[in-house]
Design a protein around this motif. Structure first.
Motif, short mmCIF file in Angstrom:
data_model
loop_
_atom_site.label_atom_id
_atom_site.label_comp_id
_atom_site.label_asym_id
_atom_site.label_seq_id
_atom_site.Cartn_x
_atom_site.Cartn_y
_atom_site.Cartn_z
N SER A 143 0.83 -1.20 0.00
CA SER A 143 0.00 0.00 0.00
C SER A 143 0.86 1.26 0.00
CB SER A 143 -0.92 -0.01 1.21
OG SER A 143 -1.64 1.18 1.29
N LYS A 144 1.93 1.26 0.81
CA LYS A 144 2.83 2.42 0.85
C LYS A 144 3.53 2.59 -0.50
CE LYS A 144 3.87 2.33 5.76
NZ LYS A 144 4.93 2.12 6.76
N THR A 145 3.96 1.49 -1.10
CA THR A 145 4.61 1.55 -2.40
C THR A 145 3.67 2.09 -3.45
OG1 THR A 145 5.98 -0.32 -1.77
CG2 THR A 145 5.88 0.21 -4.11
N HIS A 146 2.43 1.62 -3.44
CA HIS A 146 1.43 2.10 -4.39
C HIS A 146 1.20 3.59 -4.21
CE1 HIS A 146 -2.66 2.95 -5.87
NE2 HIS A 146 -2.32 2.11 -6.83
N ASP A 147 1.15 4.04 -2.98
CA ASP A 147 0.95 5.46 -2.70
C ASP A 147 2.09 6.29 -3.27
OD1 ASP A 147 -0.35 7.73 -1.38
OD2 ASP A 147 1.37 7.67 -0.02
N ILE A 148 3.33 5.86 -3.07
CA ILE A 148 4.49 6.60 -3.57
C ILE A 148 4.49 6.63 -5.10
CG2 ILE A 148 7.00 6.55 -3.73
CD1 ILE A 148 7.01 5.47 -0.85
N VAL A 149 4.20 5.51 -5.73
CA VAL A 149 4.18 5.45 -7.19
C VAL A 149 3.07 6.35 -7.74
CG1 VAL A 149 3.73 3.94 -9.17
CG2 VAL A 149 5.26 3.20 -7.35
N SER A 150 1.90 6.33 -7.10
CA SER A 150 0.78 7.17 -7.55
C SER A 150 1.11 8.64 -7.43
CB SER A 150 -0.47 6.87 -6.73
OG SER A 150 -0.84 5.54 -6.86
N ARG A 151 1.72 9.03 -6.32
CA ARG A 151 2.08 10.44 -6.15
C ARG A 151 3.13 10.87 -7.18
NH1 ARG A 151 1.21 12.61 -0.45
NH2 ARG A 151 -0.03 10.98 0.52
N SER A 152 4.10 10.02 -7.43
CA SER A 152 5.13 10.35 -8.41
C SER A 152 4.53 10.48 -9.81
CB SER A 152 6.22 9.28 -8.42
OG SER A 152 6.84 9.21 -7.18
N LYS A 153 3.61 9.60 -10.14
CA LYS A 153 2.95 9.65 -11.44
C LYS A 153 2.15 10.94 -11.59
CE LYS A 153 -0.76 7.24 -12.72
NZ LYS A 153 -1.63 6.08 -12.91
N THR A 154 1.42 11.31 -10.54
CA THR A 154 0.63 12.54 -10.57
C THR A 154 1.54 13.76 -10.66
OG1 THR A 154 -1.06 11.47 -9.23
CG2 THR A 154 -1.13 13.86 -9.34
N GLU A 155 2.63 13.75 -9.91
CA GLU A 155 3.58 14.87 -9.95
C GLU A 155 4.18 15.02 -11.34
OE1 GLU A 155 7.86 16.05 -7.97
OE2 GLU A 155 6.59 14.58 -6.96
N LEU A 156 4.56 13.93 -11.96
CA LEU A 156 5.12 13.97 -13.32
C LEU A 156 4.07 14.49 -14.31
CD1 LEU A 156 7.40 13.29 -15.31
CD2 LEU A 156 6.39 11.00 -15.50
N TRP A 157 2.85 14.03 -14.19
CA TRP A 157 1.77 14.48 -15.07
C TRP A 157 1.54 15.98 -14.93
CZ3 TRP A 157 -0.60 13.48 -19.29
CH2 TRP A 157 -1.86 14.03 -19.56
N HIS A 158 1.57 16.49 -13.72
CA HIS A 158 1.37 17.93 -13.51
C HIS A 158 2.56 18.73 -14.05
CE1 HIS A 158 -2.09 17.90 -10.44
NE2 HIS A 158 -2.09 16.78 -11.12
N ARG A 159 3.76 18.21 -13.93
CA ARG A 159 4.92 18.89 -14.50
C ARG A 159 4.80 18.99 -16.01
NH1 ARG A 159 9.79 16.14 -11.48
NH2 ARG A 159 9.63 17.29 -9.55
N ILE A 160 4.40 17.90 -16.63
CA ILE A 160 4.25 17.91 -18.09
C ILE A 160 3.20 18.92 -18.51
CG2 ILE A 160 3.44 16.53 -20.06
CD1 ILE A 160 4.82 14.13 -18.74
N LEU A 161 2.07 18.94 -17.78
CA LEU A 161 0.98 19.85 -18.14
C LEU A 161 1.34 21.32 -17.93
CD1 LEU A 161 -2.21 18.06 -16.78
CD2 LEU A 161 -1.55 18.39 -19.17
N THR A 162 2.06 21.62 -16.86
CA THR A 162 2.31 23.03 -16.53
C THR A 162 3.61 23.58 -17.10
OG1 THR A 162 3.32 22.38 -14.45
CG2 THR A 162 0.97 22.95 -14.42
N HIS A 163 4.60 22.73 -17.39
CA HIS A 163 5.90 23.24 -17.84
C HIS A 163 6.22 22.91 -19.28
CE1 HIS A 163 6.98 24.63 -13.86
NE2 HIS A 163 6.63 23.44 -13.36
#
Length: 166
Positions: A143-163
């Protein structure tokens, strides 16, 4: 006439304030007014010393603590394996009780142990289930691993969209 005898033994109450390197322990022994205070370092030898001291009373032992990060897991596991009744304290309830008892939000480790002991005496505790002993450790780590991967994926997606896309 029948004599009624209640052979109820009261437990030794142990309040532990968890920290990264050292834990403040406050022990209330039934029938005694003074409380025993210990400082336990986050080491195997000190855990053994605490367990020996608690089993030396010859009474049931009830231990309570406030979970702090992951620092509580090693000590809680050792106390559960030793056969003690381990309980958990709510952080919010501790903060509110500390404010009510001391008329201040100020906190320190010995004061927190006193508040935990007070909450044990009034029965305001929660159940503690050790992940290793209850067999949920693998699920928790996944569960902790899934949470970290999900947050990283969302962070990367937001970087792509905004930058990168603009």
């Amino acid at each position: 006439m029948t004599t009624i005898s209640l052979a109820q033994t009261t437990a030794v109450l142990v309040a532990i304030d968890i920290a990264k390197s050292r834990h403040e322990v406050l022990i209330a022994i039934p029938g005694k007014t003074r409380r025993r205070r210990l400082t336990v370092l986050n080491r195997h030898e000190d855990f053994d010393r605490l367990i020996q001291a608690l089993t030396g009373y010859g009474l049931p032992v009830r231990v309570a603590f406030e979970a702090t990060g992951n620092y509580h897991r090693a000590l809680a596991y050792r106390l559960c394996v030793a056969g003690f009744d381990v309980k958990l304290m709510s952080s919010v309830a501790l903060a509110r009780t500390r404010e009510a008892l001391n008329n201040s939000w100020d906190k320190n480790d010995p004061k927190d142990a006193q508040v935990i002991l007070h909450m044990m005496q009034i029965g305001n505790e929660q159940f503690y289930h050790d992940p290793l002993l209850s067999g949920t450790n693998d699920l928790q780590e996944l569960s902790k691993t899934h949470d970290i991967v999900s947050r990283s994926k969302t962070e990367l997606w937001h970087r792509i969209l905004t930058h990168y896309l603009p």
